[in-house]
Every structure is written in structure tokens, then in C-alpha cells.
Design an enzyme around this catalytic site. Structure first.
Site, PDB file in Angstrom:
ATOM      1  CG  ASP A  67      -1.666  -1.333   1.330  1.00  9.16           C
ATOM      2  OD1 ASP A  67      -2.785  -1.411   0.808  1.00  9.16           O
ATOM      3  OD2 ASP A  67      -1.117  -2.287   1.912  1.00  9.16           O
ATOM      4  CG  ASP A  94     -17.232   6.766  14.366  1.00  8.80           C
ATOM      5  OD1 ASP A  94     -17.345   7.937  13.985  1.00  8.80           O
ATOM      6  OD2 ASP A  94     -16.295   6.370  15.094  1.00  8.80           O
ATOM      7  CG  ASP A  98      -7.295   1.224   1.182  1.00  3.20           C
ATOM      8  OD1 ASP A  98      -7.072   0.120   0.663  1.00  3.20           O
ATOM      9  OD2 ASP A  98      -6.394   1.976   1.603  1.00  3.20           O
ATOM     10  CG  ASP A 125     -28.052   6.555   8.718  1.00  4.48           C
ATOM     11  OD1 ASP A 125     -28.118   7.030   9.870  1.00  4.48           O
ATOM     12  OD2 ASP A 125     -27.845   7.253   7.703  1.00  4.48           O
ATOM     13  CG  ASP A 164     -30.923   5.344   5.438  1.00  2.00           C
ATOM     14  OD1 ASP A 164     -29.831   4.875   5.820  1.00  2.00           O
ATOM     15  OD2 ASP A 164     -31.033   6.515   5.034  1.00  2.00           O
ATOM     16  CG  HIS A 196     -14.768  10.447  14.006  1.00  2.46           C
ATOM     17  ND1 HIS A 196     -15.169   9.288  14.633  1.00  2.46           N
ATOM     18  CD2 HIS A 196     -13.850  11.017  14.823  1.00  2.46           C
ATOM     19  CE1 HIS A 196     -14.526   9.166  15.778  1.00  2.46           C
ATOM     20  NE2 HIS A 196     -13.715  10.203  15.924  1.00  2.46           N
ATOM     21  CG  ASN A 237      -5.590  -2.640  -1.261  1.00  2.71           C
ATOM     22  OD1 ASN A 237      -4.645  -2.044  -0.734  1.00  2.71           O
ATOM     23  ND2 ASN A 237      -6.825  -2.165  -1.241  1.00  2.71           N
ATOM     24  CG  ASN A 294     -10.016  12.743  22.308  1.00  5.00           C
ATOM     25  OD1 ASN A 294      -9.255  11.822  22.586  1.00  5.00           O
ATOM     26  ND2 ASN A 294     -10.725  12.754  21.190  1.00  5.00           N
ATOM     27  CB  VAL A 352     -16.337  -1.201  27.381  1.00  3.24           C
ATOM     28  CG1 VAL A 352     -15.761  -0.482  26.164  1.00  3.24           C
ATOM     29  CG2 VAL A 352     -17.829  -1.443  27.192  1.00  3.24           C
ATOM     30  CB  SER A 402     -11.563   8.837  17.869  1.00  2.00           C
ATOM     31  OG  SER A 402     -12.666   9.282  18.596  1.00  2.00           O
TER      32      SER A 402
END
Length: 532
Positions: free
Chosen positions: A125, A163, A172, A182, A187, A196, A210, A290, A305, A352
Site C-alpha cells: 500500500d 460511529d 480501501d 443508519d 435507513d 470520522h 492491495n 479527549n 468494555v 478515537s
């Protein structure tokens, strides 16, 4: 407070033992007869034309081996001082026949093609060199290329990226996107209108090797885009909870959440969704925040988590990276180059960006060793970090910055050659072959092997289990084949390796395709003698 859970000049001769034979009297082309189902087809490796590699029995000696080859009309090109393997010149296009001729002798252990090999560590790449978090000269990285020498990631694992969505047409990412949702626009097309989420997805799982853009931590993982944040980057915990459940119900094995906010009085809906996903065996990863201070934000602070803080290219904690008692691990987060919406690429910073490094590593581990539970994967990631800050766990780096190489080495169980191949004809009607069991792990792995499902024409000779470490040289699996009942053809079977480390971590199942070529006759060919 979250409760942490621990519930130079080198002769490169690779011997894959792809021992193909020539059958006279068999139909030309690929056989359409009986084929025993094995794992998915492997990519056919390239060979060096006009060369083969030969290993003689130990009692033959180097001089005897050279004499034997010359007697067969074959010219030795080189004897490896390290391995004793002999590189032999043959006429281009007649490599297979020469291999078959040598295998008919009683003094040859094996003869094989001289395969072209390529470094798997560094993909092709073009912007891979910009990804310091995967590899850099100071080694302030996750050792991705070293990990890729073991495993580059499989499509059996899906990472749900909760996200702003993902650019569904990005070159990619496009080939690996699975159905998502969504929740902002209600939808099924979770397209990114912020950038982001696309950046996050590329870090974890952009297509590797690739020839395009960058490489994700897991080259093969699928991406499930779940959009809960709008174009301004904001959303609701209600949508987040729904997305977590959707991911768990639709096959995601890893969930990445590069989002968060103060825990306030608690996020019970999200906690319930997280517990539901944990019950389904999903590993959940989230950014720590952050906000330049403490404590870790939710959902990262919720029990179950993996909360991820950031490191920079100096292996230091950036001032923005939120810290505290709930922090689990750290990963590269500052100046991270990745995919971006609109088909582009850009550099971004934040926890993130750190979180998807961990999600990508989790996907690598889960595709390499699918028998591992989510809690075992989490514990392995923590146990194999590079410790930063105070010794052991601390509130700024957790257990340390993740190290993909160390994590994979801990559970790596492999065979060499990687694809066992046998050939057989009517006389004598039996064949055998060996592969070596290997691991880069210094800790012993107790392993066992089987043919699953069983086939009538292939068995394993005892021992079919053992203990292997990085210093082992005597761990072998022996295959014994007899003539299949279905006639001349190519037959496939599946070797299954499983293991357990000394610390109790499950390894595997690791599968390898075994080929048996059943032919009516092996023709002996003679070649002129060449002298330099």
C-alpha cells in the site's frame, strides 16, 4: 469505577512441499471427479522456473547426493550450508516431472518447487510508510509487520464500527463492508457524512497489500458500519444501545466505539446492551476520551468494555488522552493517517484513533484462533503490551501500549510446510509425509492434531499430540495415505490443530488443507548432464 477483568545475505529456500506429479493416462485439465471437501482454496504460490529443491536421506551425504543427481541427469546449483538442501537446475516447465522422478527414488526425503517468497510484513500500500503507529524506526508502534508475518487477518471476523458511518464507496474499504444500519436517517445505508467513522474503519481494517492507500491492522476483517452520529459528530445513547444490539445479533465479533461522553448518573440502556453483547461473545472496545483529564468517559468506563488511551510517536501520553481507573490499554492515537470520506485520506488525532488499533488487533486474534473467548482475547491483549509509565498497570497507560506481534506469538501454532501434499499411484499404493509443528512462542503450547472430518484414505500416525515451544525441533505430524476408492483424482482433507498454552489460553483451531494426488503412473524422465 470500572472493574478490570482478567476473567544480510541469507539463502531463502522455502519448502512448502507442494508435491505435484504427472499422470499418464489421466484426463487433462482439472479433475472433476471425487473431491473431499477441505478448507477454502489457497492462493497458488509462484515458483522459480527451472529450479527445484531436494533433500536426501541423512546417510547419503552431500557428495553422494551430488553424484546421485548427476546420475539422474540433473545439475546441482547450490547446497545450502545452513540446511543442506540442494537447489537443482531443471528444464523450465519440467519441474513437476523432475520432482516426481526424484520422489520415486528411495534416498530422497522430499523434492519440491523453489517457491518465490515475499515479505508479508510490509504491504504494498503506497501510504503504508505514513502509518507510524503500525511500524516506525523507534519501535514506538504496535509491531504490525511482525504480527503480519504470522497472520494478516481473516474475513471470518466482522468489526462493527459504531460511529458517523463509513464511506461505502471508498476503494480501501468497499470490498469488505457488510450490511449495516443508519440510526440517524433511519435507513440501511450507513454512509459517512463527517469523515470520522471512515477514518476509524481504515485504521482497524483497511484492505492490506492491495496496492491502494493504507493497510488496516487486520487486512481481512469485514466492517459493519453503524451510524449513530450525525454530520456534526453527535448522537444519542439510545441509538448507541440499539447499534450495539444490532451488531451482536448480526455477527459482529468486535465492536469499536470511538465516541463517548461523561457517564453522568449512568447509562443503563447502554450497559444493558453491552451486557447483551458480552453474552453473545462480542469484544467491545472504546476510546477513553479527549478531555485532557480524568475520569474515562462512557462507554469506555462501563464494565465489560476495553477502554483505550492514546500514545504519540515518542511512546508518550498526549495531554488530551483521558486517563483514570477505568483505563485498560493504550495505542497510537496522535497524527494517525487513515481513510477519509469522499474516497480520500487524512491525518487525525485522538483516542478515537487509538481505539480501532485495539479493535483491529482483537480481530486478528479472533480470526487466527477462533476458539478463544472474548475474555481470553481481552486478557491476552493486556498481558502482551509494552509497559509504559509506572511498572504494571497505571492510570495513564493502563497495562501499556498494545503489541500485536507479542499477542499473536503467544498463541501461534503453525506447521511447516504450510500445505501438506502427498502423491500415490497403484504400486505400491501407499504414501506418507511429515510436517513439523512450530511456534514462535517461548512458552510451551500443548497441541493435538486430527483429520476432521475423517476420510478413509488418510490417517495420522502416533504421536498426534505433543508440546512445542520456540526452541522445539522434534514435533512432527506424520500422514499415511492409501489408495482412494474413487479413482485417479485430486483428493482434499483438512488437518485441524488445537492447543492450550501453559497459562490456559485456547489456541486454534488452526486448519490446513492436505492434498493427495492419486495417479496411474509416475513417469521417470532423464535429463542431460550439464557441467559448469
Amino acid at each position: 469505577m470500572k472493574i478490570n477483568r482478567f476473567s544480510p545475505k541469507i539463502l531463502l529456500i522455502t519448502v512448502f512441499s507442494l508435491l505435484l506429479v504427472v499422470a499418464w493416462g489421466a484426463a487433462s485439465g482439472a479433475a472433476q471427479g471425487p473431491v473431499v471437501q477441505g478448507p477454502p482454496p489457497v492462493v497458488t504460490p509462484e515458483i522459480v522456473p527451472g529450479e527445484i529443491i531436494v533433500k536426501f536421506q541423512p546417510n547419503v551425504g552431500r557428495l553422494g547426493a551430488q553424484n546421485s543427481l548427476q546420475a539422474e541427469g540433473l545439475r546441482p546449483l547450490e547446497i545450502s550450508p545452513e540446511t543442506g538442501l540442494i537447489r537443482v537446475e531443471v528444464k523450465p516447465g519440467q519441474e513437476t516431472q523432475a520432482i516426481a522422478e526424484l520422489l520415486a527414488r528411495g534416498d530422497v526425503v522430499y523434492a519440491t518447487y523453489n517457491y518465490k517468497i515475499y515479505a508479508l510484513g510490509n504491504p504494498n500500500d503506497p501510504s503504508y510508510g505514513s502509518q507510524w503507529g503500525l511500524n516506525n524506526a523507534q519501535d514506538h508502534d504496535i509491531d504490525a509487520p511482525e504480527a503480519w508475518d504470522i497472520h494478516t487477518g481473516g474475513s471470518s471476523v466482522t468489526i462493527a464500527v459504531i460511529d458517523t458511518g463509513v464511506d461505502l464507496d471508498h476503494s480501501d474499504l468497499q470490498a469488505k463492508i457488510v450490511a449495516g444500519k443508519d440510526y440517524v436517517n433511519n435507513d440501511s445505508l450507513a454512509d459517512d457524512d463527517n469523515g470520522h467513522g471512515t477514518h476509524v474503519a481504515g485504521i482497524a481494517a483497511a484492505s492490506g497489500n492491495n496496492g491502494i492507500g493504507i493497510a488496516g491492522v487486520s487486512w481481512g476483517a469485514k466492517v459493519m458500519p453503524l451510524k449513530v452520529l450525525n454530520s456534526a459528530g453527535s448522537g444519542t445513547t439510545a441509538d448507541l444501545a440499539e447499534a450495539i444490539v444490532y451488531a451482536a445479533d448480526n455477527g459482529a465479533k468486535v465492536i469499536n466505539m470511538s465516541l463517548g461522553a461523561s457517564c453522568g448518573s449512568g447509562w443503563p440502556d447502554v450497559e444493558e446492551a453491552i451486557n447483551y453483547a458480552l453474552g453473545k461473545g462480542v469484544l467491545l472496545v472504546a476510546a477513553s476520551g479527549n478531555n485532557y483529564s480524568t475520569p474515562v468517559l462512557c462507554p469506555g468506563a462501563i464494565n465489560g468494555v476495553v477502554a483505550v488511551g492514546a500514545t504519540d510517536s515518542n511512546d508518550a501520553r498526549p495531554s488530551y488522552s483521558t486517563y483514570g481507573a477505568a483505563l485498560d490499554v493504550a495505542a497510537p492515537g496522535s497524527g494517525i493517517y487513515s481513510t477519509y470520506y469522499g474516497g480520500g485520506y487524512t491525518t487525525m488525532s485522538g483516542t478515537s484513533m487509538a481505539s480501532p488499533h485495539v479493535a483491529g488487533l482483537a480481530a486478528l486474534l479472533r480470526s487466527y484462533a477462533p476458539g478463544m473467548t472474548s475474555s481470553e482475547v481481552e486478557a491476552l491483549i493486556k498481558q502482551t503490551t509494552d509497559d509504559l509509565g509506572s511498572a504494571g498497570w497505571d492510570q495513564y497507560y493502563g497495562y501499556g501500549r498494545i503489541n500485536a506481534r507479542r499477542a499473536l506469538e503467544r498463541i501461534a501454532l503453525q506447521i511447516s510446510p504450510a500445505q501438506p501434499v502427498l502423491f500415490i499411484d497403484d504400486d505400491p499404493g501407499v504414501a506418507s509425509s511429515q510436517v513439523r509443528v512450530i511456534t514462535p512462542n517461548s512458552e510451551p503450547i500443548n497441541w493435538s492434531a486430527s483429520i476432521s472430518p475423517t476420510v478413509s484414505w488418510l490417517t495420522l500416525s502416533p504421536p498426534i499430540s505433543g508440546s512445542v515451544s520456540s526452541t522445539s525441533t522434534n514435533q512432527f505430524i506424520t500422514f499415511n495415505a492409501t489408495k482412494p476408492q474413487g479413482g485417479y483424482d485430486l483428493y482434499l482433507a483438512t488437518l485441524v490443530l488445537t492447543g492450550t498454552t501453559g497459562s490456559g489460553v485456547t489456541v486454534g483451531p488452526i486448519v490446513a488443507q492436505v492434498q493427495l494426488h492419486y495417479v496411474p503412473e509416475v513417469k521417470t524422465l532423464y535429463f542431460p548432464v550439464f557441467f559448469k
